[in-house]
Design a protein around this motif. Structure first.
Motif, PDB file in Angstrom:
ATOM      1  N   PRO A   1       0.806  -1.231   0.000  1.00 19.24           N
ATOM      2  CA  PRO A   1       0.000   0.000   0.000  1.00 19.24           C
ATOM      3  C   PRO A   1       0.837   1.278   0.000  1.00 19.24           C
ATOM      4  N   HIS A   2       2.093   1.177   0.436  1.00 19.53           N
ATOM      5  CA  HIS A   2       2.946   2.361   0.411  1.00 19.53           C
ATOM      6  C   HIS A   2       3.328   2.748  -1.015  1.00 19.53           C
ATOM      7  N   ALA A   3       3.252   1.795  -1.939  1.00 24.87           N
ATOM      8  CA  ALA A   3       3.663   2.038  -3.324  1.00 24.87           C
ATOM      9  C   ALA A   3       2.488   2.119  -4.296  1.00 24.87           C
ATOM     10  N   PHE A   4       1.428   1.358  -4.012  1.00 24.01           N
ATOM     11  CA  PHE A   4       0.327   1.273  -4.974  1.00 24.01           C
ATOM     12  C   PHE A   4      -1.027   1.432  -4.286  1.00 24.01           C
ATOM     13  N   GLU A   5      -2.006   1.773  -5.090  1.00 27.56           N
ATOM     14  CA  GLU A   5      -3.388   1.752  -4.625  1.00 27.56           C
ATOM     15  C   GLU A   5      -4.248   1.161  -5.721  1.00 27.56           C
ATOM     16  N   LEU A   6      -5.331   0.513  -5.317  1.00 30.76           N
ATOM     17  CA  LEU A   6      -6.251  -0.135  -6.236  1.00 30.76           C
ATOM     18  C   LEU A   6      -7.600   0.556  -6.212  1.00 30.76           C
ATOM     19  N   GLN A   7      -8.283   0.479  -7.351  1.00 29.52           N
ATOM     20  CA  GLN A   7      -9.603   1.085  -7.461  1.00 29.52           C
ATOM     21  C   GLN A   7     -10.439   0.227  -8.406  1.00 29.52           C
ATOM     22  N   THR A   8     -11.674  -0.019  -8.034  1.00 27.80           N
ATOM     23  CA  THR A   8     -12.587  -0.772  -8.896  1.00 27.80           C
ATOM     24  C   THR A   8     -13.535   0.196  -9.579  1.00 27.80           C
ATOM     25  N   ARG A   9     -13.586   0.120 -10.888  1.00 31.74           N
ATOM     26  CA  ARG A   9     -14.459   0.995 -11.667  1.00 31.74           C
ATOM     27  C   ARG A   9     -15.559   0.166 -12.316  1.00 31.74           C
ATOM     28  N   ALA A  10     -16.721   0.750 -12.384  1.00 34.02           N
ATOM     29  CA  ALA A  10     -17.861   0.047 -12.974  1.00 34.02           C
ATOM     30  C   ALA A  10     -17.608  -0.228 -14.444  1.00 34.02           C
ATOM     31  N   ALA A  11     -17.954  -1.421 -14.862  1.00 33.01           N
ATOM     32  CA  ALA A  11     -17.811  -1.792 -16.266  1.00 33.01           C
ATOM     33  C   ALA A  11     -19.064  -1.430 -17.026  1.00 33.01           C
ATOM     34  N   SER A  12     -18.936  -1.254 -18.326  1.00 34.00           N
ATOM     35  CA  SER A  12     -20.102  -0.962 -19.155  1.00 34.00           C
ATOM     36  C   SER A  12     -21.009  -2.182 -19.189  1.00 34.00           C
ATOM     37  N   GLY A  13     -22.296  -1.973 -19.162  1.00 33.77           N
ATOM     38  CA  GLY A  13     -23.231  -3.086 -19.157  1.00 33.77           C
ATOM     39  C   GLY A  13     -23.325  -3.698 -17.770  1.00 33.77           C
ATOM     40  N   ALA A  14     -23.576  -5.009 -17.745  1.00 31.50           N
ATOM     41  CA  ALA A  14     -23.774  -5.702 -16.473  1.00 31.50           C
ATOM     42  C   ALA A  14     -22.540  -6.470 -16.033  1.00 31.50           C
ATOM     43  N   GLY A  15     -21.379  -6.171 -16.670  1.00 33.27           N
ATOM     44  CA  GLY A  15     -20.168  -6.902 -16.339  1.00 33.27           C
ATOM     45  C   GLY A  15     -19.616  -6.533 -14.972  1.00 33.27           C
ATOM     46  N   ALA A  16     -18.694  -7.335 -14.518  1.00 36.62           N
ATOM     47  CA  ALA A  16     -18.063  -7.063 -13.223  1.00 36.62           C
ATOM     48  C   ALA A  16     -17.174  -5.832 -13.326  1.00 36.62           C
ATOM     49  N   GLY A  17     -16.866  -5.245 -12.179  1.00 39.12           N
ATOM     50  CA  GLY A  17     -16.034  -4.057 -12.171  1.00 39.12           C
ATOM     51  C   GLY A  17     -14.627  -4.345 -12.674  1.00 39.12           C
ATOM     52  N   ILE A  18     -13.967  -3.284 -13.142  1.00 37.28           N
ATOM     53  CA  ILE A  18     -12.617  -3.393 -13.673  1.00 37.28           C
ATOM     54  C   ILE A  18     -11.643  -2.800 -12.673  1.00 37.28           C
ATOM     55  N   LEU A  19     -10.598  -3.564 -12.360  1.00 38.58           N
ATOM     56  CA  LEU A  19      -9.598  -3.101 -11.404  1.00 38.58           C
ATOM     57  C   LEU A  19      -8.584  -2.193 -12.082  1.00 38.58           C
ATOM     58  N   TYR A  20      -8.297  -1.065 -11.439  1.00 37.87           N
ATOM     59  CA  TYR A  20      -7.264  -0.146 -11.884  1.00 37.87           C
ATOM     60  C   TYR A  20      -6.239   0.010 -10.748  1.00 37.87           C
ATOM     61  N   ALA A  21      -5.000   0.276 -11.119  1.00 40.74           N
ATOM     62  CA  ALA A  21      -3.941   0.468 -10.128  1.00 40.74           C
ATOM     63  C   ALA A  21      -3.210   1.763 -10.423  1.00 40.74           C
ATOM     64  N   ARG A  22      -2.661   2.359  -9.361  1.00 40.99           N
ATOM     65  CA  ARG A  22      -1.901   3.602  -9.520  1.00 40.99           C
ATOM     66  C   ARG A  22      -0.662   3.562  -8.635  1.00 40.99           C
ATOM     67  N   HIS A  23       0.418   4.045  -9.194  1.00 40.54           N
ATOM     68  CA  HIS A  23       1.655   4.202  -8.439  1.00 40.54           C
ATOM     69  C   HIS A  23       1.505   5.466  -7.604  1.00 40.54           C
ATOM     70  N   ARG A  24       1.592   5.342  -6.319  1.00 42.22           N
ATOM     71  CA  ARG A  24       1.294   6.469  -5.435  1.00 42.22           C
ATOM     72  C   ARG A  24       2.212   7.667  -5.710  1.00 42.22           C
ATOM     73  N   GLN A  25       3.471   7.421  -5.975  1.00 37.70           N
ATOM     74  CA  GLN A  25       4.375   8.521  -6.257  1.00 37.70           C
ATOM     75  C   GLN A  25       3.978   9.246  -7.524  1.00 37.70           C
ATOM     76  N   ALA A  26       3.502   8.458  -8.497  1.00 39.47           N
ATOM     77  CA  ALA A  26       3.065   9.072  -9.758  1.00 39.47           C
ATOM     78  C   ALA A  26       1.767   9.822  -9.561  1.00 39.47           C
ATOM     79  N   GLY A  27       0.913   9.329  -8.634  1.00 39.50           N
ATOM     80  CA  GLY A  27      -0.392   9.938  -8.449  1.00 39.50           C
ATOM     81  C   GLY A  27      -0.341  11.203  -7.643  1.00 39.50           C
ATOM     82  N   GLY A  28       0.759  11.430  -6.918  1.00 41.71           N
ATOM     83  CA  GLY A  28       0.873  12.651  -6.156  1.00 41.71           C
ATOM     84  C   GLY A  28       0.227  12.540  -4.794  1.00 41.71           C
TER      85      GLY A  28
END
Length: 257
Positions: free
Chosen positions: A230-257
């Motif tokens: 968690p010190h380096a990355f964070e995860l986020q689930t975003r809703a998918a189009s239609g009725a599909g399951a959510g899509i996981l996104y990741a971000r490098h914390r240093q890059a994200g600010g």
């Protein structure tokens, strides 16, 4: 519909360089990538050294190919496997090959199959020379396929392996995950908001390091590995189009600010 999207795979096993103990895990792993339409294993079946494989051939419908050692010190098994691979290639019936061996002699074969646009999955021990690993689209270390291999469950909060923590007697010490490498790939493919789809992250990591596998570091999935730092990355689930399951996104914390 799913059946039409399954890749047709040819599984070729070098019995001299693959332990029979991996057989269950091997075919479970292969099933993730497609259907094993051809399953062949090569070796000299007249001797006792392949007794472990003889016990499991029928259970897994693996066809043994007899290859005598014509000359001492020369591996005729390799040649037989390579010839069969090229014959199968020219049938144009397969989408990919699974080469099961820790022998670097199959490096050129893997490269040749990929030149024809086929996907090559390599399976071998951690001692496998890097050229063969790099020649495959994806390489799975067979130590991860044994029944005694233990990984962090996706249903259990993942923790970073630490040398300061006294492991249980049956536990295994895992190497530290390549956090900096993962962060660099994440930054390279990130969208303008700094977030990158986890699926794309995994694909790009494999392209650069075919032998990368979260299980090597004690995690069942890439998402478990990312979540464990968690010190380096964070995860986020975003809703998918239609009725599909959510899509996981990741971000490098240093890059994200």
């Amino acid at each position: 519909m799913a059946n039409h999207t399954q890749k047709h795979l040819a599984v070729l096993i070098d019995a001299d360089n693959a332990p029979a103990a991996i057989v269950e895990g091997l075919f479970e792993e292969i099933a993730k990538y497609g259907v094993a339409n051809v399953k062949r294993i090569y070796g000299d079946w007249t001797g006792p050294q392949l007794g472990g494989w003889k016990k499991v051939l029928l259970d897994h419908s693996i066809q043994p190919i007899q290859q005598f050692a014509y000359t001492k010190g020369k591996n005729a098994t390799d040649s037989s496997l390579i010839i069969d691979a090229m014959d199968l290639l020219y049938t144009r019936r397969f989408d990919g090959f699974c080469l099961v061996s820790s022998d670097s002699d199959f490096t050129r074969l893997a490269s040749r199959l990929r030149e024809e646009g086929l996907t090559v999955y390599g399976f071998g021990e951690e001692k496998t020379p890097q050229p063969f690993v790099s020649a495959c689209d994806k390489f799975i270390y067979t130590e991860l396929l044994r029944e005694d291999a233990i990984v962090v469950s996706s249903n259990t909060p993942a923790t970073v392996p630490s040398e300061k923590t006294e492991p249980a007697p049956a536990s295994k010490k895992y190497p530290k995950a390549p956090v900096d490498f993962i962060a660099k790939i994440m930054d390279d493919i990130a969208e303008e908001d700094g977030w990158a789809p986890l699926g794309s992250l995994g694909n790009n990591i494999t392209k650069l390091r075919p032998g990368f596998d979260p299980r090597t570091y004690g995690f069942k999935k890439l998402s478990d590995l990312v979540r464990a730092y968690p010190h380096a990355f964070e995860l986020q689930t975003r809703a998918a189009s239609g009725a599909g399951a959510g899509i996981l996104y990741a971000r490098h914390r240093q890059a994200g600010g």
